[in-house]
Design a protein around this motif. Structure first.
Motif, PDB file in Angstrom:
ATOM      1  N   LYS A 135     -10.517 -22.889  35.575  1.00 19.80           N
ATOM      2  CA  LYS A 135     -10.977 -22.295  36.838  1.00 19.80           C
ATOM      3  C   LYS A 135     -12.505 -22.390  36.926  1.00 19.80           C
ATOM      4  O   LYS A 135     -13.072 -22.628  37.991  1.00 19.80           O
ATOM      5  N   GLY A 136     -13.176 -22.187  35.806  1.00 24.07           N
ATOM      6  CA  GLY A 136     -14.643 -22.335  35.757  1.00 24.07           C
ATOM      7  C   GLY A 136     -15.051 -23.775  36.064  1.00 24.07           C
ATOM      8  O   GLY A 136     -16.004 -24.010  36.824  1.00 24.07           O
ATOM      9  N   MET A 137     -14.329 -24.726  35.511  1.00 23.60           N
ATOM     10  CA  MET A 137     -14.627 -26.145  35.791  1.00 23.60           C
ATOM     11  C   MET A 137     -14.456 -26.423  37.283  1.00 23.60           C
ATOM     12  O   MET A 137     -15.277 -27.106  37.900  1.00 23.60           O
ATOM     13  N   GLU A 138     -13.390 -25.880  37.864  1.00 23.86           N
ATOM     14  CA  GLU A 138     -13.136 -26.096  39.300  1.00 23.86           C
ATOM     15  C   GLU A 138     -14.260 -25.485  40.145  1.00 23.86           C
ATOM     16  O   GLU A 138     -14.666 -26.059  41.153  1.00 23.86           O
ATOM     17  N   HIS A 139     -14.769 -24.337  39.686  1.00 22.45           N
ATOM     18  CA  HIS A 139     -15.885 -23.708  40.404  1.00 22.45           C
ATOM     19  C   HIS A 139     -17.112 -24.633  40.374  1.00 22.45           C
ATOM     20  O   HIS A 139     -17.785 -24.813  41.392  1.00 22.45           O
ATOM     21  N   CYS A 140     -17.391 -25.222  39.223  1.00 19.49           N
ATOM     22  CA  CYS A 140     -18.534 -26.151  39.099  1.00 19.49           C
ATOM     23  C   CYS A 140     -18.368 -27.311  40.075  1.00 19.49           C
ATOM     24  O   CYS A 140     -19.339 -27.766  40.701  1.00 19.49           O
ATOM     25  N   LEU A 141     -17.132 -27.783  40.218  1.00 20.58           N
ATOM     26  CA  LEU A 141     -16.842 -28.884  41.147  1.00 20.58           C
ATOM     27  C   LEU A 141     -17.087 -28.443  42.594  1.00 20.58           C
ATOM     28  O   LEU A 141     -17.755 -29.131  43.374  1.00 20.58           O
ATOM     29  N   GLU A 142     -16.557 -27.282  42.928  1.00 22.85           N
ATOM     30  CA  GLU A 142     -16.682 -26.796  44.319  1.00 22.85           C
ATOM     31  C   GLU A 142     -18.131 -26.504  44.690  1.00 22.85           C
ATOM     32  O   GLU A 142     -18.521 -26.655  45.838  1.00 22.85           O
ATOM     33  N   GLN A 143     -18.926 -26.093  43.691  1.00 20.42           N
ATOM     34  CA  GLN A 143     -20.348 -25.811  43.949  1.00 20.42           C
ATOM     35  C   GLN A 143     -21.179 -27.083  44.072  1.00 20.42           C
ATOM     36  O   GLN A 143     -22.353 -27.018  44.418  1.00 20.42           O
ATOM     37  N   GLY A 144     -20.606 -28.242  43.677  1.00 19.86           N
ATOM     38  CA  GLY A 144     -21.364 -29.504  43.721  1.00 19.86           C
ATOM     39  C   GLY A 144     -22.265 -29.701  42.514  1.00 19.86           C
ATOM     40  O   GLY A 144     -23.063 -30.628  42.484  1.00 19.86           O
ATOM     41  N   TRP A 145     -22.135 -28.828  41.517  1.00 22.12           N
ATOM     42  CA  TRP A 145     -22.942 -29.014  40.296  1.00 22.12           C
ATOM     43  C   TRP A 145     -22.457 -30.263  39.561  1.00 22.12           C
ATOM     44  O   TRP A 145     -23.208 -30.896  38.837  1.00 22.12           O
ATOM     45  N   VAL A 146     -21.184 -30.567  39.709  1.00 25.00           N
ATOM     46  CA  VAL A 146     -20.579 -31.745  39.065  1.00 25.00           C
ATOM     47  C   VAL A 146     -19.758 -32.465  40.136  1.00 25.00           C
ATOM     48  O   VAL A 146     -19.208 -31.838  41.036  1.00 25.00           O
ATOM     49  N   LYS A 147     -19.699 -33.798  40.029  1.00 25.77           N
ATOM     50  CA  LYS A 147     -18.974 -34.583  41.050  1.00 25.77           C
ATOM     51  C   LYS A 147     -17.503 -34.742  40.690  1.00 25.77           C
ATOM     52  O   LYS A 147     -16.690 -35.088  41.552  1.00 25.77           O
ATOM     53  N   ALA A 148     -17.188 -34.572  39.409  1.00 31.26           N
ATOM     54  CA  ALA A 148     -15.793 -34.707  38.975  1.00 31.26           C
ATOM     55  C   ALA A 148     -15.612 -33.903  37.696  1.00 31.26           C
ATOM     56  O   ALA A 148     -16.573 -33.704  36.933  1.00 31.26           O
ATOM     57  N   ILE A 149     -14.380 -33.437  37.476  1.00 30.43           N
ATOM     58  CA  ILE A 149     -14.081 -32.683  36.247  1.00 30.43           C
ATOM     59  C   ILE A 149     -12.871 -33.305  35.557  1.00 30.43           C
ATOM     60  O   ILE A 149     -12.032 -33.941  36.192  1.00 30.43           O
ATOM     61  N   GLY A 150     -12.828 -33.104  34.255  1.00 33.54           N
ATOM     62  CA  GLY A 150     -11.720 -33.662  33.502  1.00 33.54           C
ATOM     63  C   GLY A 150     -11.605 -32.983  32.153  1.00 33.54           C
ATOM     64  O   GLY A 150     -12.244 -31.948  31.887  1.00 33.54           O
ATOM     65  N   VAL A 151     -10.772 -33.575  31.324  1.00 34.65           N
ATOM     66  CA  VAL A 151     -10.505 -33.016  30.006  1.00 34.65           C
ATOM     67  C   VAL A 151     -10.675 -34.115  28.960  1.00 34.65           C
ATOM     68  O   VAL A 151     -10.806 -35.295  29.300  1.00 34.65           O
ATOM     69  N   SER A 152     -10.648 -33.708  27.714  1.00 31.40           N
ATOM     70  CA  SER A 152     -10.717 -34.663  26.617  1.00 31.40           C
ATOM     71  C   SER A 152      -9.836 -34.134  25.494  1.00 31.40           C
ATOM     72  O   SER A 152      -9.754 -32.916  25.280  1.00 31.40           O
ATOM     73  N   ASN A 153      -9.179 -35.041  24.831  1.00 28.81           N
ATOM     74  CA  ASN A 153      -8.307 -34.682  23.705  1.00 28.81           C
ATOM     75  C   ASN A 153      -7.128 -33.803  24.134  1.00 28.81           C
ATOM     76  O   ASN A 153      -6.645 -32.990  23.337  1.00 28.81           O
ATOM     77  N   TYR A 154      -6.684 -33.937  25.399  1.00 36.63           N
ATOM     78  CA  TYR A 154      -5.504 -33.211  25.856  1.00 36.63           C
ATOM     79  C   TYR A 154      -4.265 -34.069  25.599  1.00 36.63           C
ATOM     80  O   TYR A 154      -4.221 -35.239  25.983  1.00 36.63           O
ATOM     81  N   GLY A 155      -3.267 -33.478  24.940  1.00 34.72           N
ATOM     82  CA  GLY A 155      -1.980 -34.140  24.747  1.00 34.72           C
ATOM     83  C   GLY A 155      -1.139 -34.003  26.009  1.00 34.72           C
ATOM     84  O   GLY A 155      -1.499 -33.259  26.946  1.00 34.72           O
ATOM     85  N   ALA A 156       0.019 -34.678  26.036  1.00 35.32           N
ATOM     86  CA  ALA A 156       0.886 -34.660  27.221  1.00 35.32           C
ATOM     87  C   ALA A 156       1.272 -33.225  27.577  1.00 35.32           C
ATOM     88  O   ALA A 156       1.293 -32.851  28.755  1.00 35.32           O
ATOM     89  N   HIS A 157       1.555 -32.386  26.559  1.00 35.81           N
ATOM     90  CA  HIS A 157       1.974 -31.001  26.840  1.00 35.81           C
ATOM     91  C   HIS A 157       0.814 -30.170  27.392  1.00 35.81           C
ATOM     92  O   HIS A 157       1.024 -29.297  28.233  1.00 35.81           O
ATOM     93  N   HIS A 158      -0.414 -30.454  26.936  1.00 41.79           N
ATOM     94  CA  HIS A 158      -1.575 -29.740  27.495  1.00 41.79           C
ATOM     95  C   HIS A 158      -1.752 -30.100  28.974  1.00 41.79           C
ATOM     96  O   HIS A 158      -2.051 -29.234  29.802  1.00 41.79           O
ATOM     97  N   LEU A 159      -1.583 -31.372  29.280  1.00 41.03           N
ATOM     98  CA  LEU A 159      -1.755 -31.835  30.664  1.00 41.03           C
ATOM     99  C   LEU A 159      -0.679 -31.230  31.558  1.00 41.03           C
ATOM    100  O   LEU A 159      -0.959 -30.742  32.652  1.00 41.03           O
ATOM    101  N   GLU A 160       0.549 -31.278  31.064  1.00 39.84           N
ATOM    102  CA  GLU A 160       1.681 -30.781  31.857  1.00 39.84           C
ATOM    103  C   GLU A 160       1.486 -29.305  32.184  1.00 39.84           C
ATOM    104  O   GLU A 160       1.732 -28.863  33.305  1.00 39.84           O
ATOM    105  N   SER A 161       1.016 -28.511  31.218  1.00 37.85           N
ATOM    106  CA  SER A 161       0.883 -27.075  31.475  1.00 37.85           C
ATOM    107  C   SER A 161      -0.258 -26.772  32.452  1.00 37.85           C
ATOM    108  O   SER A 161      -0.301 -25.699  33.048  1.00 37.85           O
ATOM    109  N   MET A 162      -1.149 -27.742  32.663  1.00 36.73           N
ATOM    110  CA  MET A 162      -2.213 -27.531  33.657  1.00 36.73           C
ATOM    111  C   MET A 162      -1.646 -27.384  35.062  1.00 36.73           C
ATOM    112  O   MET A 162      -2.270 -26.766  35.929  1.00 36.73           O
ATOM    113  N   ARG A 163      -0.452 -27.946  35.292  1.00 40.65           N
ATOM    114  CA  ARG A 163       0.165 -27.838  36.625  1.00 40.65           C
ATOM    115  C   ARG A 163       0.394 -26.373  36.997  1.00 40.65           C
ATOM    116  O   ARG A 163       0.479 -26.044  38.171  1.00 40.65           O
TER     117      ARG A 163
END
Ligand code: NDP
Length: 278
Positions: A128-156
């Motif tokens: 949610k903090g990352m999304e806030h940074c995106l919405e504020q325009g501080w960052v142009k895109a957000i993502g993750v690193s070292n996320y496995g398939a189960h980590h990605l799926e639970s983000m939904r």
């Protein structure tokens, strides 16, 4: 290459162009090493630098950018929220601001959660903090690193915007077709880190044979392999001649070597692998 964020309704939003090749600056700990590698890369024509708070060199990336005279919008900067800082909503905002200051820039092109927060309860508020940074325009895109398939799926379950990138280790010795597919299934692009397996495998006789057949260097084969998979590829070197050599790998044609490259898979992890954590 274009990256975007898929909403839970399947809409694509916050699109941003990302160069599919860049310089990684991990393990450049000598003072000035990162700055001089970035300057060499910018001279050679690189347009993307991958750093992280954990590398303690964001300030040198910023200094190189200023000294190079290259326009800010002509360089893509990726940086990462340190794992130990990924503990809550407010923490993310604070650390994003610190990275902006260290990089001496008005915006970050791509901000990644360096690895899944160890405490599972922190994963949703951090995102949610990352999304806030995106919405504020501080960052142009957000993502993750070292996320496995189960980590990605639970983000939904908690994301408004799914990640635009998952940065994971990929190279000829760790090809990860399932994790690459899982990344694409949430609308994210794969960024291949350690494309040279940290230099551990450059004496692999199979790699050397391919390089000899093609008249290029072993490192160029490994880098182009990742790029041909469709991965944003970010080899690290502190040496100018290798920085130039690595960029030239984009011109290597591996089309006759597909079978030999596929056979190099051996599940080799060159550093850490949080993708398999709970
Ligand atoms: P790489 O796979 O890019 O390998 C770097 C090593 O290979 C260095 O020792 C380098 O030495 C050597 N090397 C580079 N080019 C050549 C060449 N042409 N010929 C021979 N040797 C060469 O390792 P990294 O782990 O650094 O990965 C790349 C980037 O990915 C990192 O810098 C970082 O930005 C990112 N990363 C992200 C991680 C994450 O958890 N998200 C984890 C690891 C990396 P020298 O410098 O002396 O040339």
């Amino acid at each position: 290459m274009r990256i975007s964020h898929t909403t839970v309704d399947g809409e694509e939003t916050y699109t941003h162009d990302i160069p599919s090749f860049g310089l990684g600056v991990f393990l450049m700990s000598e003072p000035g090493e990162c700055k001089s590698a970035c300057l060499a890369a910018l001279r050679a024509g690189y347009t993307h630098i991958d750093t992280a708070r954990a590398y303690s060199n964001e300030h040198e990336v910023g200094e190189a950018l200023k000294e190079s005279g290259v326009n800010r919008e002509d360089v893509f900067i990726t940086t990462k929220l340190r794992r130990m800082h990924a503990v809550g909503f407010e923490d993310v905002l604070e650390h994003c601001q610190t990275s902006l200051e260290l990089l001496d820039t008005d915006y970050i092109d791509l901000y990644l959660v360096h690895a899944p927060p160890e405490d599972m309860d922190h994963r949703a508020p951090v995102w949610k903090g990352m999304e806030h940074c995106l919405e504020q325009g501080w960052v142009k895109a957000i993502g993750v690193s070292n996320y496995g398939a189960h980590h990605l799926e639970s983000m939904r379950e908690y994301a408004t915007y799914l990640p635009s990138v998952n940065q994971i280790e990929v190279n000829p010795w760790l090809q990860r077709p399932e994790l690459r597919a899982a990344t694409e299934s949430v609308g994210a692009k794969v960024m291949a880190y350690s494309p040279l397996a940290r230099g551990h495998k450059l004496d692999d006789p199979d790699l050397i044979e391919i390089a000899n057949r093609l008249g290029c260097s072993p490192a160029q084969v490994a880098i182009k392999f990742c790029h041909d998979l469709g991965c944003i590829t970010i080899p690290k070197s502190s040496r100018e001649e290798r920085i130039v050599e690595n960029l030239a790998s984009l011109g290597v044609d591996l089309s006759d070597e597909q079978e030999a490259l596929a056979a190099m898979e051996c599940g080799y992890i060159s550093g850490w692998d949080p993708t398999s954590e709970p």
